[in-house]
Each structure stands twice: as structure tokens, then as C-alpha cells.
Write an enzyme that holds these catalytic residues in place. Structure first.
Site, mmCIF file in Angstrom:
data_model
loop_
_atom_site.group_PDB
_atom_site.id
_atom_site.type_symbol
_atom_site.label_atom_id
_atom_site.label_comp_id
_atom_site.label_asym_id
_atom_site.label_seq_id
_atom_site.Cartn_x
_atom_site.Cartn_y
_atom_site.Cartn_z
ATOM 1 C CG HIS A 1 35.917 19.962 1.203
ATOM 2 N ND1 HIS A 1 34.575 19.995 1.457
ATOM 3 C CD2 HIS A 1 36.020 19.729 -0.118
ATOM 4 C CE1 HIS A 1 33.893 19.762 0.355
ATOM 5 N NE2 HIS A 1 34.763 19.600 -0.615
ATOM 6 C CG PHE A 2 35.807 24.721 0.570
ATOM 7 C CD1 PHE A 2 36.632 24.433 -0.503
ATOM 8 C CD2 PHE A 2 34.502 24.267 0.547
ATOM 9 C CE1 PHE A 2 36.146 23.725 -1.604
ATOM 10 C CE2 PHE A 2 34.008 23.554 -0.541
ATOM 11 C CZ PHE A 2 34.831 23.280 -1.620
#
Length: 152
Positions: A54-55
Site C-alpha cells: 500500500h503502495f
């Protein structure tokens, strides 16, 4: 107050909250006044599992976990305010209102969480909560808990 000054450390928090790794999201309690306010700290490190996806190229602290960290801080305020825990009571996170995310939080940031006890009506307890990084508001929300009496 800075992150080096605290009134409850992680060992104390583990005795207050039922949450454990990887879902315990509060590292320290910096200040507290029963039924009024609480200030907590969450250190964000790239080693936390959610940052891996994420991410991938731009790790960002998930907003839903920001709300969870804020809720855990509110739970500490409740539990420390009432003193002794009652095994015949459960507190449920039942609502959020007026939530706004203003800036992203990344690995290396320290999130200072400020919980303000607003009111208790019947079995509902309402808090105004702010998440602050580098003296800037990154998230604000009103969070509601419901106290349920249970019997064995």
C-alpha cells in the site's frame, strides 16, 4: 509534549487494549485526563506489513488504519477513565462522522493523536479526534462507541 515524554508505554498499553501485533496501532500515551482528553503516539515504520503493498512504489499509511489507531486511542481514554475494566461490558466501535483526510502519512512519520471526549448519552460515547504529523492536521473525525452490558 514531545514523543520522548510519556505516561503510558507499550507495556502499559498492552495491559489496557486487547489488540496485538499486527493490529496494535498505538505506541505511547503522552498525556491523559480522565473523561476529558488523551494524546497518543503512533510511529510509522516501513517494516509494518501494510506498507509492502500500500503502495509498492509509494508507501502510504492506509486511511482505514488511521481511523483504527484513532479508535484505539479513544478506547484507552475510556478504559483509563473508568479505572477497572468490567468484564460484563463490551465497547463497540459503531460510527464515524465528518471524517476528513487532509494529507498522506508515509514511513518515518510520527502520528500524534489527540482525542477529546465530547459526550456520553445513554450507552453511546462520542469523541472528536485529530491525527497530526509535523504539527499539521492529517485527519480528523468524530468517533462513536456503544457500551453494551453483557451477563454470564
Amino acid at each position: 509534549m514531545n514523543s520522548d515524554e510519556y505516561i503510558f508505554n507499550i507495556k502499559d498499553i498492552l495491559n489496557i487494549l486487547p489488540h496485538r501485533y499486527p493490529f496494535l496501532l498505538i505506541d505511547r500515551i503522552l498525556d491523559f485526563k480522565a473523561f476529558q482528553y488523551l494524546k497518543a503516539l503512533k510511529n510509522c515504520t516501513v517494516n509494518e506489513p501494510f506498507f509492502q503493498g500500500h503502495f509498492i512504489k509509494e508507501p502510504v499509511f492506509p486511511g482505514v488504519l488511521m481511523i483504527e489507531a484513532m479508535s484505539q486511542a479513544a478506547a484507552v481514554l475510556i478504559f483509563k477513565s473508568i479505572g477497572k475494566l468490567n468484564i460484563n461490558q463490551l465497547y463497540y466501535f459503531v460510527g464515524i462522522e465528518n471524517t476528513r483526510f487532509k494529507k498522506i502519512v508515509v514511513p518515518g512519520d510520527q502520528i500524534f493523536i489527540e482525542v477529546i471526549y465530547l459526550k456520553s448519552k445513554k450507552n453511546f460515547i462520542k469523541f472528536k479526534i485529530f491525527a497530526i504529523v509535523n504539527k499539521k492536521n492529517v485527519c480528523k473525525s468524530t468517533i462513536i462507541f456503544y457500551k453494551k452490558n453483557i451477563f454470564n
